[in-house]
Scaffold this motif. Structure first.
Motif, short mmCIF file in Angstrom:
data_model
loop_
_atom_site.label_atom_id
_atom_site.label_comp_id
_atom_site.label_asym_id
_atom_site.label_seq_id
_atom_site.Cartn_x
_atom_site.Cartn_y
_atom_site.Cartn_z
N THR A 27 0.93 -1.17 0.22
CA THR A 27 0.00 -0.08 0.00
C THR A 27 0.81 1.12 -0.09
N VAL A 28 1.85 1.53 0.94
CA VAL A 28 2.75 2.53 0.88
C VAL A 28 3.43 2.53 -0.33
N GLY A 29 4.13 1.21 -0.97
CA GLY A 29 4.78 1.50 -2.02
C GLY A 29 4.17 2.01 -3.29
N ARG A 30 2.60 1.41 -3.62
CA ARG A 30 1.81 2.30 -4.52
C ARG A 30 1.80 3.66 -4.39
N LEU A 31 1.48 4.15 -3.04
CA LEU A 31 1.09 5.60 -2.80
C LEU A 31 2.58 6.28 -3.06
N LEU A 32 3.70 5.67 -2.97
CA LEU A 32 5.10 6.43 -3.09
C LEU A 32 5.15 6.54 -4.54
N ALA A 33 5.13 5.52 -5.10
CA ALA A 33 5.30 5.29 -6.63
C ALA A 33 4.57 6.30 -7.43
N GLY A 34 3.34 6.64 -7.16
CA GLY A 34 2.48 7.78 -7.78
C GLY A 34 2.71 8.86 -7.22
N LEU A 35 3.09 9.34 -5.85
CA LEU A 35 3.39 10.50 -5.25
C LEU A 35 4.66 11.23 -5.91
N LEU A 36 5.55 10.18 -6.19
CA LEU A 36 6.90 10.60 -6.60
C LEU A 36 7.24 10.70 -7.95
N GLY A 37 6.08 10.43 -8.84
CA GLY A 37 6.24 10.51 -10.23
C GLY A 37 5.48 9.34 -10.92
N ASP A 38 5.72 9.20 -12.15
CA ASP A 38 4.95 7.91 -12.92
C ASP A 38 5.91 6.66 -12.69
N ALA A 40 6.48 3.04 -10.76
CA ALA A 40 6.12 1.46 -10.61
C ALA A 40 6.34 0.62 -9.50
N ILE A 41 5.67 -0.32 -9.20
CA ILE A 41 5.91 -1.20 -8.00
C ILE A 41 6.36 -2.52 -8.37
N CYS A 42 7.27 -2.99 -7.90
CA CYS A 42 7.96 -4.44 -8.09
C CYS A 42 7.79 -5.15 -6.81
N GLU A 43 6.77 -6.06 -6.82
CA GLU A 43 6.60 -6.76 -5.51
C GLU A 43 7.16 -8.30 -5.63
N VAL A 44 8.20 -8.69 -4.80
CA VAL A 44 9.08 -9.91 -4.96
C VAL A 44 7.90 -11.06 -4.94
N ASP A 45 7.08 -10.83 -3.87
CA ASP A 45 5.98 -11.67 -3.79
C ASP A 45 5.13 -12.38 -5.20
N ARG A 46 5.01 -11.25 -6.05
CA ARG A 46 4.33 -11.60 -7.22
C ARG A 46 5.18 -12.27 -8.08
N PHE A 47 6.44 -12.17 -7.99
CA PHE A 47 7.44 -13.02 -9.05
C PHE A 47 7.34 -14.32 -8.56
N ARG A 48 7.58 -14.46 -7.16
CA ARG A 48 7.65 -15.91 -6.41
C ARG A 48 6.23 -16.49 -6.65
N ALA A 49 5.00 -15.72 -6.87
CA ALA A 49 3.92 -16.72 -6.92
C ALA A 49 3.77 -17.23 -8.41
N MET A 50 4.76 -16.87 -9.16
CA MET A 50 4.98 -17.40 -10.72
C MET A 50 5.35 -18.95 -10.63
N PHE A 51 5.94 -19.23 -9.55
CA PHE A 51 6.55 -20.82 -9.66
C PHE A 51 5.31 -21.51 -9.56
N ALA A 52 5.33 -22.71 -10.41
CA ALA A 52 4.13 -23.77 -10.37
C ALA A 52 4.23 -24.46 -8.97
N SER A 82 10.20 5.98 -13.45
CA SER A 82 10.98 6.42 -12.17
C SER A 82 9.97 7.08 -10.91
N PRO A 83 10.12 6.73 -9.81
CA PRO A 83 10.96 5.75 -9.33
C PRO A 83 10.28 4.28 -9.28
N VAL A 84 11.01 3.43 -9.20
CA VAL A 84 10.67 1.90 -8.96
C VAL A 84 10.56 1.71 -7.66
N VAL A 85 9.62 1.16 -6.90
CA VAL A 85 9.52 0.64 -5.46
C VAL A 85 9.53 -0.77 -5.53
#
Length: 94
Positions: A27-38, A40-52, A82-85
């Protein structure tokens, strides 16, 4: 001359948010990414969830997902986003 509100975060390229599960990092990451410019947010757990066969306790899978998130972060920065959270969770062994 810029106001102090306008200059907050100027030049920030990458922000890393780490913390325990469920404390509001995404939640904080999404707010910061938008507040500080255009940004993006990269959540490690979303990449982790890609494993079968995702194993949320696997340190190896976490490290692979972290490398994938870093690669995505680099690609976004190269494309001018930028920025990438980067959001990562830590556990007892991190």
């Amino acid at each position: 001359m810029r106001s102090s509100e306008e200059s907050v975060g100027v030049g920030v390229k990458v922000l890393l948010l780490r913390g325990a599960p469920g404390v509001g990092k995404s939640t904080v990451g999404r707010l910061l990414a938008g507040l500080l410019g255009d940004g993006a947010i990269c959540e490690v757990d979303r990449f982790r969830a890609m494993f079968a066969g995702v194993d949320w306790g696997s340190r190896q899978q976490h490290e692979m997902a972290l490398r994938a998130a870093i690669a995505a972060c680099r690609s976004l920065l190269e494309d001018g986003v930028s920025p990438v959270v980067v959001v990562d969770v830590f556990g007892r062994d991190s």
